[in-house]
Design an enzyme around this catalytic site. Structure first.
Site, PDB file in Angstrom:
ATOM      1  N   HIS A  96      33.763  40.890  -4.236  1.00  0.00           N
ATOM      2  CA  HIS A  96      34.117  41.898  -5.963  1.00  0.00           C
ATOM      3  C   HIS A  96      34.720  40.806  -6.364  1.00  0.00           C
ATOM      4  O   HIS A  96      35.433  39.547  -6.416  1.00  0.00           O
ATOM      5  CB  HIS A  96      35.073  43.108  -5.152  1.00  0.00           C
ATOM      6  CG  HIS A  96      35.526  43.252  -6.449  1.00  0.00           C
ATOM      7  ND1 HIS A  96      36.415  43.340  -7.310  1.00  0.00           N
ATOM      8  CD2 HIS A  96      35.126  45.071  -6.631  1.00  0.00           C
ATOM      9  CE1 HIS A  96      36.679  44.570  -7.418  1.00  0.00           C
ATOM     10  NE2 HIS A  96      35.755  45.121  -7.996  1.00  0.00           N
ATOM     11  N   GLY A 174      37.631  48.302 -14.787  1.00  0.00           N
ATOM     12  CA  GLY A 174      39.473  48.657 -15.316  1.00  0.00           C
ATOM     13  C   GLY A 174      40.278  47.970 -16.223  1.00  0.00           C
ATOM     14  O   GLY A 174      40.960  48.731 -16.721  1.00  0.00           O
TER      15      GLY A 174
HETATM   16  P1  PGA Z   1      37.078  50.664 -12.118  1.00  0.00           P
HETATM   17  O1  PGA Z   1      37.031  49.548 -10.567  1.00  0.00           O
HETATM   18  O2  PGA Z   1      36.450  51.632 -11.449  1.00  0.00           O
HETATM   19  O3  PGA Z   1      38.257  51.099 -12.031  1.00  0.00           O
HETATM   20  O4  PGA Z   1      36.903  49.432 -13.207  1.00  0.00           O
HETATM   21  C1  PGA Z   1      35.274  49.457  -9.997  1.00  0.00           C
HETATM   22  C2  PGA Z   1      35.546  47.890  -9.342  1.00  0.00           C
HETATM   23  O5  PGA Z   1      35.909  47.263  -9.706  1.00  0.00           O
HETATM   24  O6  PGA Z   1      34.494  48.443  -8.323  1.00  0.00           O
END
Ligand code: PGA
Length: 252
Positions: A96, A174
């Site tokens: 990730h 995010g």
């Molecule tokens: P998000 O995160 O949906 O909050 O943008 C996705 C992720 O980091 O897997």
């Protein structure tokens, strides 16, 4: 036909009470959707036993968000693939962007972790994606190719027989900024082409998820694109109604 997959990435969120409330609602509401799509949540390590107890015999699978590249030994604070097997994890997120940027995981370490997961029979969800600066500099494809080549060179193309890829543009994680369906589709098609260049059979069945600010309001248009096979969902996976709506979009 690839069956869509929606995976919640809880990150470092949750507690025993919240997890129970969230999962009770998710399990009830997605129970009639699993013919058309598959669902999973990747949770913090300490919650694996309780999540396993809640999700076994339901249509929702579970997994972890990271693992060690080593099988055992003096690695204080690390968690091995064998430990994840003890809690019957189906999936583990590997590489990730938060692991790459905050904890310095290189493409080589990510490849070792992918291999460790697969040796243990756990399906790795390999995350790839470019930063905002890399996209602006026009090197998105180069970055993605490097991330995939690290795996192909060290493990081989057969890795993708039993793996999932998540394309997560770092600038969309995010931030509330989602890649447009076409922007995402372009990269997903590029990823599938790289795999197809080596093995078209594997490329045809490989699930490529999109991640980065997927919400109930944009999931459907993303999932309609031909090479987007579902999503890796961060923030919205913590809210039962939102996660269920995204699961519903995948099962259309
Ligand atoms: P998000 O995160 O949906 O909050 O943008 C996705 C992720 O980091 O897997």
């Amino acid at each position: 036909m690839r069956k869509k997959l929606v995976v919640g990435n809880w990150k470092m969120h949750g507690n025993l009470l919240e997890n129970r409330q969230l999962l009770e609602s998710v399990v009830t509401n997605v129970s009639n959707m699993h013919e058309k799509a598959q669902f999973a949540v990747c949770v913090p390590f300490p919650y694996l036993p309780s999540v396993q107890a809640m999700l076994q015999n339901t249509s929702v699978s579970w997994g972890a968000q990271n693992l060690s590249q080593f099988d055992k030994g003096a690695y204080t604070g690390e968690v091995s693939s064998g430990m994840l097997v003890d809690f019957a994890c189906d999936f583990v997120i590997v590489g990730h962007s938060e692991r790459r940027s905050i904890y310095g995981e290189t493409n080589e370490v990510v490849a070792e972790k992918c291999a460790a997961a697969q040796r243990a029979g756990i399906t790795p969800i390999l995350c790839v994606g470019e930063t905002y600066e890399q996209r602006e500099a026009g090197i998105t494809e180069k970055i993605i190719k490097e991330q995939l080549d690290a795996i192909i060179q060290s493990i081989g193309i057969d890795f993708f027989n039993q793996a999932v890829i998540a394309y997560e543009p770092v600038w969309a994680i995010g931030t509330g900024k989602t890649a447009s369906p076409q922007q995402a589709q372009d990269v997903h098609a590029f990823i599938r082409k790289i795999i197809a260049n080596q093995n078209s059979v594997i490329a045809d069945v490989l699930l490529i998820l999109y991640g980065g600010s997927v919400k109930a309001s944009n999931a459907q248009e993303l999932f309609m694109m031909p090479d987007i096979d579902g999503g890796l969902i961060g923030g919205a996976s913590l809210v039962a109604d939102d996660f269920v709506a995204i699961c519903r979009a995948a099962s259309q």
